[in-house]
Design a protein around this motif. Sequence first.
Motif, PDB file in Angstrom:
ATOM      1  N   GLN A   1      -0.016   7.523  -2.944  1.00 31.40           N
ATOM      2  CA  GLN A   1      -0.682   7.217  -4.200  1.00 31.40           C
ATOM      3  C   GLN A   1      -2.196   7.147  -3.998  1.00 31.40           C
ATOM      4  O   GLN A   1      -2.942   6.901  -4.942  1.00 31.40           O
ATOM      5  CB  GLN A   1      -0.162   5.892  -4.765  1.00 31.40           C
ATOM      6  N   ASN A   2      -2.647   7.400  -2.774  1.00 34.27           N
ATOM      7  CA  ASN A   2      -4.068   7.256  -2.450  1.00 34.27           C
ATOM      8  C   ASN A   2      -4.602   8.483  -1.722  1.00 34.27           C
ATOM      9  O   ASN A   2      -5.346   8.379  -0.751  1.00 34.27           O
ATOM     10  CB  ASN A   2      -4.272   5.998  -1.593  1.00 34.27           C
TER      11      ASN A   2
ATOM     12  N   SER B   1      -6.196  11.231  -3.512  1.00 32.82           N
ATOM     13  CA  SER B   1      -7.431  11.646  -4.183  1.00 32.82           C
ATOM     14  C   SER B   1      -7.561  10.902  -5.502  1.00 32.82           C
ATOM     15  O   SER B   1      -6.595  10.307  -5.992  1.00 32.82           O
ATOM     16  CB  SER B   1      -7.438  13.164  -4.426  1.00 32.82           C
ATOM     17  N   ASP B   2      -8.741  10.961  -6.073  1.00 32.41           N
ATOM     18  CA  ASP B   2      -8.989  10.224  -7.311  1.00 32.41           C
ATOM     19  C   ASP B   2      -8.282  10.846  -8.508  1.00 32.41           C
ATOM     20  O   ASP B   2      -7.976  10.153  -9.487  1.00 32.41           O
ATOM     21  CB  ASP B   2     -10.505  10.161  -7.593  1.00 32.41           C
TER      22      ASP B   2
ATOM     23  N   TYR C   1       0.857  -1.186   0.000  1.00 28.44           N
ATOM     24  CA  TYR C   1       0.000   0.000   0.000  1.00 28.44           C
ATOM     25  C   TYR C   1       0.894   1.237   0.000  1.00 28.44           C
ATOM     26  O   TYR C   1       1.809   1.354   0.823  1.00 28.44           O
ATOM     27  CB  TYR C   1      -0.909   0.013   1.225  1.00 28.44           C
TER      28      TYR C   1
ATOM     29  N   LYS D   1       0.730  10.751 -10.329  1.00 28.98           N
ATOM     30  CA  LYS D   1       1.324   9.480  -9.943  1.00 28.98           C
ATOM     31  C   LYS D   1       2.461   9.697  -8.955  1.00 28.98           C
ATOM     32  O   LYS D   1       3.238  10.639  -9.060  1.00 28.98           O
ATOM     33  CB  LYS D   1       1.860   8.756 -11.175  1.00 28.98           C
TER      34      LYS D   1
END
Length: 290
Positions: free
Chosen positions: A29-30, A32-33, A25, A37
Amino acid sequence: GQDSRRGTFVQRHSVVVDRKTGQEYTPLQNLSDDQGKFLVYDSALSEYAAVGFEYGYSVANSDALVLWEAQFGDFVNGAQSVIDEFISSSEAKWGQRSDVVMLLPHGHEGQGPDHTSGRIERWLQLCAEGSMTVAVPSTPANYFHLLRRHSLDGVQRPLIVFTPKSMLRNKHAVSAVEDFTDDSRFMSVLDDPTNPEPNGVRKILLVSGKLYYELAAEKEKRGATDTAIVRIEQLYPVPDKKLKAALDKYPNAHDIRWVQEEPANQGAWPFYGLFVREKFPERLGGMKRV
């Protein structure tokens, strides 16, 4: 770098691994939508090949923020030819521009004579005409704003950051959330946060990086109200105006010292003891090294 995902460097836990399932994880990279990158790789233990690749990638993809970090500062020695022939001089020789970032752990922290040094003196010897930025940020927020400025300013020149590992564990080397999010920017010079009375200051200590926290602790212990500790967060290009403003704030300070961990022929002193003293002869002409 060789161990970037696990995070033994400036940034911790770039990738978190579930020890039972092996699933990875990546927190950044997580966010927002619609974010950009964020990719982290453990490179091969070959500085010459890895740094050469990252330099080339930064030239080919000017929109990417490319960072390579040495596990210890001296690990970059194997890439010295890439530094000399490409990173430091490609713009002057071929007009080829790169904004690659080199993150080099640096500091006397009990790891032996080589691991202590990212060779600040070598990088400053290679600097000319604003060809690179060389910085030693001492707070998390200033490090963040340094990277953010580098990514957004459009200058496209290399950034060299010296990053002591011990500040990862230093409870004083912290920044409030608002220091990241409010309308702030990278500060190339940080004045003494204890706000000593300007006219009462007789001594100025110029310092960079983690050594500031050791000096600040000793100053507090002694109750030295006649001393101001000024941090030079950007060694090159020399922050002339901000350095002059910091010096002018203390008109009665005639004892000015450059403080560093390194021997006199290493670190920033060979550069600051010659070039910078000549830029401010009235205030720094008598500056000494500690």
